[in-house]
Design an enzyme around this catalytic site. Structure first.
Site, PDB file in Angstrom:
ATOM      1  N   ASP A 151       3.312  14.100 -88.054  1.00  0.00           N
ATOM      2  CA  ASP A 151       4.732  13.853 -87.650  1.00  0.00           C
ATOM      3  C   ASP A 151       5.140  12.086 -87.726  1.00  0.00           C
ATOM      4  OD1 ASP A 151       7.010  14.523 -86.350  1.00  0.00           O
ATOM      5  OD2 ASP A 151       5.931  15.480 -84.733  1.00  0.00           O
ATOM      6  N   ASP A 197      14.693  18.078 -85.780  1.00  0.00           N
ATOM      7  CA  ASP A 197      14.108  19.077 -84.945  1.00  0.00           C
ATOM      8  C   ASP A 197      14.905  20.261 -84.621  1.00  0.00           C
ATOM      9  OD1 ASP A 197      11.814  17.782 -84.821  1.00  0.00           O
ATOM     10  OD2 ASP A 197      12.010  17.062 -82.992  1.00  0.00           O
TER      11      ASP A 197
END
Length: 457
Positions: free
Chosen positions: A188, A243
């Site tokens: 991430d 996301d």
């Protein structure tokens, strides 16, 4: 589902109408050979398992809870995992039919690491949740024939758990992942002030490859720096979008973002644009990521799965595989989830290795109305998605000229949600004088195979 045939109406509302927008103004979909030439030249085939095609699997994000498998099992908790819930979910992976449908990846997200590195500076599993460490978990997953994945972050801390990130520990972290037998690593991009993705991700890529273990590297900087341009040289997949959450505005935005990627960068073996995890069929039974409970309709959840499939995105779902509402867990997914997640015909579209699908009508995504996407497949058939992002039903058709097929071509058409052969159609689907109507937020997915029949011209 969500679609029906109707007599053609106002020509101005019909894609490609010869009395509306002229066909010559529409983008043309090339034949398979030309499409294959669009594959990224530098795709990194490092032998990572179940990565030549888009990864197909499950992840823990909203799916696990404490006290499993009972007798005092609790509701799933956002970004939670422990030994018991993980092993129970591995077993349930088989019980609910995921393995039989082709799923092979089993991933833990930002839930597994201890808040502190060990005395030697290496990552370690959360000592309270995994008292025997991570290696026995990995071994158990492998013993069932699955691929195991773990999460890390490029910054100092991870995104949600605020656990140790991999910054300046590239070799250490890669080494421990390899030692445990990890097959897939997601990195991430939180807490990365002053860092540049295109400079940082190659450091972890090099460290992973240095271990000698084939590990799928999944980059997650949310598509901010166009990773589809530089990602294929160092990774096997990369987040191409924001996301994803289980609400319609999020799903619609993800589809729009993915549509904007140039077709020559639409994916290739070991080089996939990742649209983020699926939330298929999640309502109150799942934990609520970022405080958002899933509220999409059945049609919208089918659109999510359909468009991820035709775009050749990894299909990695996060959902509980056990029903623990009584305090004792049993393997279960809902009827809607079985219909979606176990649809092997749509999965087959996703698991091809040709470039992901592209918009062929209208010329601009910004144009209102039904949108037609196509993906040429390796057996010379073509997958077609008729996607309606609008809030009302929309009508349209598929002209076979858009597929690069010659005049006179005919196709045998199959509806992959209805699991039904619709017949042989000359020149277009449906036949001249009729349109297909797709309900609001729905998607019709077809597979077209050339027929020996020809149109008389």
């Amino acid at each position: 589902f969500g679609s029906r045939l109707s007599v053609a109406g106002d020509p101005e509302t019909r894609p490609g109408s010869r009395t509306g927008r002229p066909l010559a103004a529409m983008p043309r979909w090339s034949a398979l050979g030309a499409l294959l030439a669009l594959r990224p030249a530098a795709a990194l085939d490092n032998g990572a398992p179940h990565s030549r095609a888009p990864p197909l699997g499950w992840t823990s994000w909203v799916a696990l809870g404490p006290g499993w498998p009972g007798p005092e099992a609790k509701h799933p908790v956002f970004d939670f995992c422990d030994t018991a819930s993980v092993k129970a979910s591995v077993d349930a992976f088989f019980d609910v039919g995921l393995y039989d449908a082709g799923y092979r990846h089993f991933h833990l997200d930002d839930c597994w690491a201890d808040p502190e590195r060990n005395a030697s500076g290496f990552l370690q599993a959360n000592r309270a949740h995994f008292p025997e460490g991570m290696k026995p978990i990995v071994d158990y997953v492998h013993s069932r024939g699955l691929v195991f994945g773990l999460y890390t972050c490029a910054g100092v801390y991870t995104c949600v758990g605020k656990l140790p990130g991999s910054k300046d520990h590239w070799d250490q972290d890669a080494a421990v992942f390899a030692e445990w037998g990890v097959d897939w690593v997601k990195m991430d991009w939180c807490n990365t002030e002053g860092m540049v993705p295109e400079e940082t991700y190659p450091k972890m890529a090099a460290a992973l490859n240095k271990t000698g273990r084939p590990i799928h590297f999944n980059m997650c900087e949310w598509g901010r720096d166009d990773p589809w341009k530089w990602g294929p040289a160092i990774s096997q997949s990369w987040r191409a979008t924001d996301d994803h959450t289980p609400i319609w505005s999020s799903t619609k935005k993800i589809i729009e973002q993915r549509t904007a990627i140039p077709p020559e960068l639409a994916g290739a073996p070991y080089a996939w644009n990742d649209l983020d995890m699926l939330e298929s069929g999640n309502y109150g039974q799942a934990a609520h990521a970022n405080g958002l409970e899933g509220n999409m309709t059945a049609a919208e959840y089918k659109t999510e799965f359909s468009m991820w499939a035709i775009f050749a995105s990894p299909l990695v779902v996060t959902t509980p595989l056990l029903d623990c509402s009584s305090g004792t867990c049993r393997s279960a997914i809902t009827d809607l989830q079985r219909e979606i997640l176990l649809n092997t015909e749509v999965i087959a579209i996703n698991q091809d290795t040709t470039p992901g699908g592209r918009l062929v009508f209208p010329a601009s995504y910004a144009t209102p109305g039904l949108k037609v996407y196509t993906r040429a497949l390796s057996d010379d058939s073509v997958a077609v998605a008729l996607y309606n992002p609008e809030d009302a039903p929309a009508r349209g058709f598929v002209d076979f000229a858009w597929l690069g097929w010659p005049a006179g071509a005919a196709a045998v058409v199959r509806d992959l949600w209805a699991h039904s052969d619709l017949g042989t159609f000359p020149g277009r689907f449906p036949e001249a004088g009729r349109d297909v109507t797709v309900d609001a937020h729905a998607t019709m997915v077809l597979r077209l195979r050339k027929s020996a029949a020809e149109v008389v011209v």
